[in-house]
Design a protein around this motif. Sequence first.
Motif, PDB file in Angstrom:
ATOM      1  N   LEU A  20       0.807  -1.210   0.000  1.00 35.77           N
ATOM      2  CA  LEU A  20       0.000   0.000   0.000  1.00 35.77           C
ATOM      3  C   LEU A  20       0.851   1.276   0.000  1.00 35.77           C
ATOM      4  CD1 LEU A  20      -2.740   1.376   0.118  1.00 35.77           C
ATOM      5  CD2 LEU A  20      -2.751   0.995   2.584  1.00 35.77           C
ATOM      6  N   LEU A  21       1.841   1.343   0.864  1.00 33.12           N
ATOM      7  CA  LEU A  21       2.659   2.552   0.947  1.00 33.12           C
ATOM      8  C   LEU A  21       3.435   2.775  -0.351  1.00 33.12           C
ATOM      9  CD1 LEU A  21       2.970   4.770   2.983  1.00 33.12           C
ATOM     10  CD2 LEU A  21       4.931   3.589   3.942  1.00 33.12           C
ATOM     11  N   GLU A  22       3.919   1.706  -0.967  1.00 34.98           N
ATOM     12  CA  GLU A  22       4.610   1.811  -2.251  1.00 34.98           C
ATOM     13  C   GLU A  22       3.640   2.318  -3.329  1.00 34.98           C
ATOM     14  OE1 GLU A  22       6.887  -1.037  -5.508  1.00 34.98           O
ATOM     15  OE2 GLU A  22       6.365  -1.850  -3.548  1.00 34.98           O
ATOM     16  N   MET A  23       2.426   1.797  -3.315  1.00 38.87           N
ATOM     17  CA  MET A  23       1.406   2.260  -4.263  1.00 38.87           C
ATOM     18  C   MET A  23       1.167   3.761  -4.065  1.00 38.87           C
ATOM     19  SD  MET A  23      -1.291  -0.913  -3.892  1.00 38.87           S
ATOM     20  CE  MET A  23      -2.574  -0.209  -4.907  1.00 38.87           C
ATOM     21  N   TYR A  24       1.051   4.164  -2.820  1.00 36.63           N
ATOM     22  CA  TYR A  24       0.815   5.569  -2.502  1.00 36.63           C
ATOM     23  C   TYR A  24       1.947   6.445  -3.037  1.00 36.63           C
ATOM     24  CZ  TYR A  24       0.420   9.896   0.070  1.00 36.63           C
ATOM     25  OH  TYR A  24       0.354  11.223   0.389  1.00 36.63           O
ATOM     26  N   HIS A  25       3.181   6.036  -2.802  1.00 37.22           N
ATOM     27  CA  HIS A  25       4.324   6.842  -3.242  1.00 37.22           C
ATOM     28  C   HIS A  25       4.397   6.934  -4.769  1.00 37.22           C
ATOM     29  CE1 HIS A  25       6.129   8.026   0.498  1.00 37.22           C
ATOM     30  NE2 HIS A  25       5.923   6.796   0.964  1.00 37.22           N
ATOM     31  N   GLN A  63     -14.683  16.158  -5.769  1.00 37.15           N
ATOM     32  CA  GLN A  63     -13.312  15.937  -6.229  1.00 37.15           C
ATOM     33  C   GLN A  63     -13.340  15.447  -7.675  1.00 37.15           C
ATOM     34  OE1 GLN A  63     -11.538  14.176  -2.089  1.00 37.15           O
ATOM     35  NE2 GLN A  63     -10.744  13.303  -3.930  1.00 37.15           N
ATOM     36  N   LYS A  64     -12.486  16.026  -8.514  1.00 35.30           N
ATOM     37  CA  LYS A  64     -12.426  15.587  -9.913  1.00 35.30           C
ATOM     38  C   LYS A  64     -11.771  14.223 -10.028  1.00 35.30           C
ATOM     39  CE  LYS A  64     -12.505  20.176 -11.811  1.00 35.30           C
ATOM     40  NZ  LYS A  64     -11.879  21.204 -12.573  1.00 35.30           N
ATOM     41  N   LYS A  65     -10.900  13.946  -9.089  1.00 35.31           N
ATOM     42  CA  LYS A  65     -10.168  12.688  -9.113  1.00 35.31           C
ATOM     43  C   LYS A  65     -10.280  12.042  -7.743  1.00 35.31           C
ATOM     44  CE  LYS A  65      -6.022  13.492  -9.833  1.00 35.31           C
ATOM     45  NZ  LYS A  65      -4.676  13.829 -10.071  1.00 35.31           N
ATOM     46  N   ILE A  66     -10.752  10.805  -7.719  1.00 33.00           N
ATOM     47  CA  ILE A  66     -10.791  10.032  -6.478  1.00 33.00           C
ATOM     48  C   ILE A  66     -10.016   8.754  -6.764  1.00 33.00           C
ATOM     49  CG2 ILE A  66     -12.226   8.860  -4.782  1.00 33.00           C
ATOM     50  CD1 ILE A  66     -14.501  10.799  -5.536  1.00 33.00           C
ATOM     51  N   LEU A  67      -8.769   8.721  -6.312  1.00 27.86           N
ATOM     52  CA  LEU A  67      -7.932   7.557  -6.589  1.00 27.86           C
ATOM     53  C   LEU A  67      -8.339   6.392  -5.700  1.00 27.86           C
ATOM     54  CD1 LEU A  67      -4.388   9.096  -7.131  1.00 27.86           C
ATOM     55  CD2 LEU A  67      -6.112   8.476  -8.823  1.00 27.86           C
ATOM     56  N   LEU A  68      -8.517   5.251  -6.345  1.00 27.58           N
ATOM     57  CA  LEU A  68      -8.880   4.016  -5.661  1.00 27.58           C
ATOM     58  C   LEU A  68      -7.707   3.049  -5.744  1.00 27.58           C
ATOM     59  CD1 LEU A  68     -10.784   1.945  -4.343  1.00 27.58           C
ATOM     60  CD2 LEU A  68     -11.693   1.466  -6.640  1.00 27.58           C
ATOM     61  N   PHE A  69      -7.172   2.685  -4.593  1.00 27.69           N
ATOM     62  CA  PHE A  69      -6.076   1.729  -4.490  1.00 27.69           C
ATOM     63  C   PHE A  69      -6.702   0.348  -4.374  1.00 27.69           C
ATOM     64  CE2 PHE A  69      -4.419   5.744  -3.466  1.00 27.69           C
ATOM     65  CZ  PHE A  69      -3.039   5.721  -3.519  1.00 27.69           C
ATOM     66  N   GLN A  70      -6.471  -0.489  -5.363  1.00 30.02           N
ATOM     67  CA  GLN A  70      -7.109  -1.796  -5.410  1.00 30.02           C
ATOM     68  C   GLN A  70      -6.168  -2.897  -4.929  1.00 30.02           C
ATOM     69  OE1 GLN A  70      -8.191  -1.490  -9.644  1.00 30.02           O
ATOM     70  NE2 GLN A  70     -10.316  -1.406  -8.971  1.00 30.02           N
ATOM     71  N   SER A  71      -6.765  -3.960  -4.419  1.00 35.93           N
ATOM     72  CA  SER A  71      -5.999  -5.106  -3.926  1.00 35.93           C
ATOM     73  C   SER A  71      -5.119  -5.732  -5.010  1.00 35.93           C
ATOM     74  CB  SER A  71      -6.943  -6.162  -3.346  1.00 35.93           C
ATOM     75  OG  SER A  71      -7.642  -5.633  -2.258  1.00 35.93           O
ATOM     76  N   THR A  72      -5.481  -5.523  -6.261  1.00 33.68           N
ATOM     77  CA  THR A  72      -4.699  -6.064  -7.377  1.00 33.68           C
ATOM     78  C   THR A  72      -3.386  -5.317  -7.583  1.00 33.68           C
ATOM     79  OG1 THR A  72      -5.808  -4.581  -8.936  1.00 33.68           O
ATOM     80  CG2 THR A  72      -6.779  -6.776  -8.611  1.00 33.68           C
ATOM     81  N   GLY A  73      -3.231  -4.173  -6.907  1.00 31.59           N
ATOM     82  CA  GLY A  73      -2.056  -3.333  -7.099  1.00 31.59           C
ATOM     83  C   GLY A  73      -2.326  -2.183  -8.063  1.00 31.59           C
TER      84      GLY A  73
END
Length: 158
Positions: free
Chosen positions: A3-8, A125-135
Amino acid sequence: MELLEMYHNVKLQISEDDSILIDYDLFFDDQKENCKGFVIDEEDELEKVLYVLSKLKKQFVDSTVYVCAYGEEIINNKGEEIIYADSLWIHTKESVNNLVSFFEELDSLEPSAIFPLSETEDYFQKKILLFQSTGDIVNLRDKVNESFMKDIKCIYWD
């Protein structure tokens, strides 16, 4: 991918005022890294909330639960960088009243508020980023239509 890597990887695309969404399982999976914080941080209390959420997911099978986190990382009291959340977004056709009654069994852990997403600034919000379990990380706005967004209810603890 953690998750943290995805965020960065997408940090520069997120303003500090934005909220991000994280798949429920990605955020609450104990097998993943310990880079997250939730407003209910006592383990036994969090287990009670997660139990109620598992019942909700079984009863409202067409519902999807997301964790809504701040768009900026927080430094916890151990000096570690974490992604912090104080609310859940539930995509459901169920009414706010049905959700309120569902969470009443939590007593002192009951959410502070339950309301439609359309009543918040996050809705715009124009952009709502969704972090998915798939990466994968997708812009939820590009993935769904407006009626989907209007069916999202926010569950908030303060």
